[in-house]
Design an enzyme around this catalytic site. Structure first.
Site, PDB file in Angstrom:
ATOM      1  N   ASN A  27     -13.992  -0.650   1.960  1.00 14.34           N
ATOM      2  CA  ASN A  27     -12.700  -1.140   2.655  1.00 14.34           C
ATOM      3  C   ASN A  27     -12.801  -0.933   4.196  1.00 14.34           C
ATOM      4  OD1 ASN A  27     -11.739  -1.864   0.077  1.00 14.34           O
ATOM      5  ND2 ASN A  27     -10.554   0.239  -0.031  1.00 14.34           N
ATOM      6  N   ASP A  54      -6.365   4.297  -5.403  1.00 11.05           N
ATOM      7  CA  ASP A  54      -7.350   4.275  -4.318  1.00 11.05           C
ATOM      8  C   ASP A  54      -8.164   5.330  -3.766  1.00 11.05           C
ATOM      9  OD1 ASP A  54      -7.337   1.938  -1.900  1.00 11.05           O
ATOM     10  OD2 ASP A  54      -7.173   4.011  -0.838  1.00 11.05           O
ATOM     11  N   ALA A  76     -19.144   2.620   0.989  1.00 14.45           N
ATOM     12  CA  ALA A  76     -18.623   4.124   0.779  1.00 14.45           C
ATOM     13  C   ALA A  76     -17.226   3.871   1.788  1.00 14.45           C
ATOM     14  CB  ALA A  76     -19.621   5.027   1.637  1.00 14.45           C
ATOM     15  N   LYS A 133       0.761  -1.232   0.043  1.00 21.06           N
ATOM     16  CA  LYS A 133       0.096   0.080  -0.061  1.00 21.06           C
ATOM     17  C   LYS A 133       0.748   1.213   0.016  1.00 21.06           C
ATOM     18  CE  LYS A 133      -4.358   0.922   0.022  1.00 21.06           C
ATOM     19  NZ  LYS A 133      -5.546   0.345  -0.784  1.00 21.06           N
TER      20      LYS A 133
END
Length: 361
Positions: free
Chosen positions: A256, A111, A233, A72
């Site tokens: 997520n 992202d 969301a 990430k």
């Protein structure tokens, strides 16, 4: 103890902003994960995000059976600021510098706060990027594939609860009508589901009207009396209170980090509410992107991998039922088992420190 193979924190030489790249594991293959450009009270909050989300990416790829590891990138923006176009470009080039320094151990995609055009800018400096625009040879916007994968997960859950994968006639509450949520809502409407929808942006009400959906207030939709709730969301929506307020049989969505705390997964299980871990349900976008751009599969082959989420969820629900586990426990065990069967770079044994309840990125 740090569970990651490497974490790079560097002040961008152009933007002077902290760029954080966390590589959790390369046991199954080079790591991949999105670039989050977000506001934080402190850059260390961005570090926490990067560590948690990269770990979840490892779980996502392991459960999907793909030859990729988890990583990430986070750029911590000071609260109340928004980079202008020039500074935004500087940030992306600073990110590209850090990724290039990892020599192929990690590739990034979009992202929160970034999109395909941003990946094209990063691609000016390093080839280790995915979800570039289609006209530049990339896989483009990942949101339709994320929606497609979540729809596949919903089919598996419908089969388990109602004896048919069809969502026709099912009542479904979709919380969030961004690119993924809106695409998923359209798939559900086309299938014949009866929708209740919401978004913090009141302008999204037009999407609900287009789909013939009931509009709900954002603060009450999780407690709607429906068959399935779909968080689409931001995360951390499932805690002790919201789980107690649920009036549905399943929670399956692409948002997520849906769990505010790991115990929420067990609370859902205790209530008999099926929860498909978000890193399983939301995997379609990144599965498609890395399959096309990093693994060099055809679009049809990548689509088949996305659709295979339905079988993955079927298997997880079977395993969970036979062992008396929650789906979260079954998914976590599957990820750890696949990682144990792999070895790290240069044959190194891989440290197994995946949390008992992974939260997705």
């Amino acid at each position: 103890m740090l569970e990651h193979e490497q974490v790079v924190i560097r002040t961008g030489r152009r933007s002077r902003l902290p760029v954080i790249v966390a590589v959790h594991s390369t046991a199954l293959g080079p790591a991949a994960g999105g670039l989050r450009l977000w506001h934080y009270r402190d850059w260390r909050d961005g570090l926490d995000d990067a560590l948690r989300l990269s770990s979840a990416m490892t779980s996502k790829f392991a459960v999907a059976g793909l030859p990729s590891g988890g990583g990430k990138t986070v750029v911590a923006l000071p609260q109340g600021t928004k980079p202008d176009a020039g500074r935004h470009r500087d940030v992306l080039h600073d990110v590209a510098d850090v990724i290039a320094s990892l020599a192929g151990a990690y590739a990034t995609g979009p992202d929160v706060g970034t999109g395909p055009d941003d990946m094209a800018v990063i691609g000016e400096i390093t080839p280790h990027v995915f979800c570039r625009p289609a006209h530049l040879g990339g896989s483009g916007d990942s949101s339709p594939h994320t929606a497609r994968g979540t729809f596949a997960a919903l089919r598996a859950v419908s089969r388990r609860l109602y004896g048919t994968p069809s969502l026709a006639g099912r009542t479904v509450a979709v919380a969030g009508l961004g690119r993924v949520g809106a695409a998923l809502a359209r798939l559900l409407a086309a299938e014949g589901a009866a929708l209740t929808v919401t978004d913090i942006d009141p302008d999204k009400r037009t999407i609900g009207e287009e789909l013939g959906a009931v509009w709900s207030a954002p603060e009450t939709i999780l407690g709607a009396a429906v068959d399935i709730v779909v968080p689409a969301a931001l995360g951390s929506v499932l805690d002790r209170q919201t789980v107690a307020d649920l009036r549905c049989r399943a929670v399956v969505g692409p948002a997520n980090n849906q769990l505010a705390t790991p115990e929420a997964a067990e609370l859902l299980h205790e209530r008999g509410i099926v929860w498909v871990p978000d890193y399983v349900a939301s995997a379609g976008g990144v599965i498609h992107a890395v399959s096309v751009e990093l693994h060099r599969l055809t679009a049809d082959e990548a689509g088949a991998r996305v659709d295979a989420i339905e079988r993955t969820v079927d298997d997880l629900l079977d395993t969970a039922r036979s062992r008396g586990q929650s789906p979260a426990q079954a998914a976590g065990e599957l990820a750890r088992r696949r990682l144990r069967a792999a070895s790290g770079p240069a044959g190194r044994p891989v440290a197994q420190h995946l949390p008992a309840q992974e939260q997705h990125a």
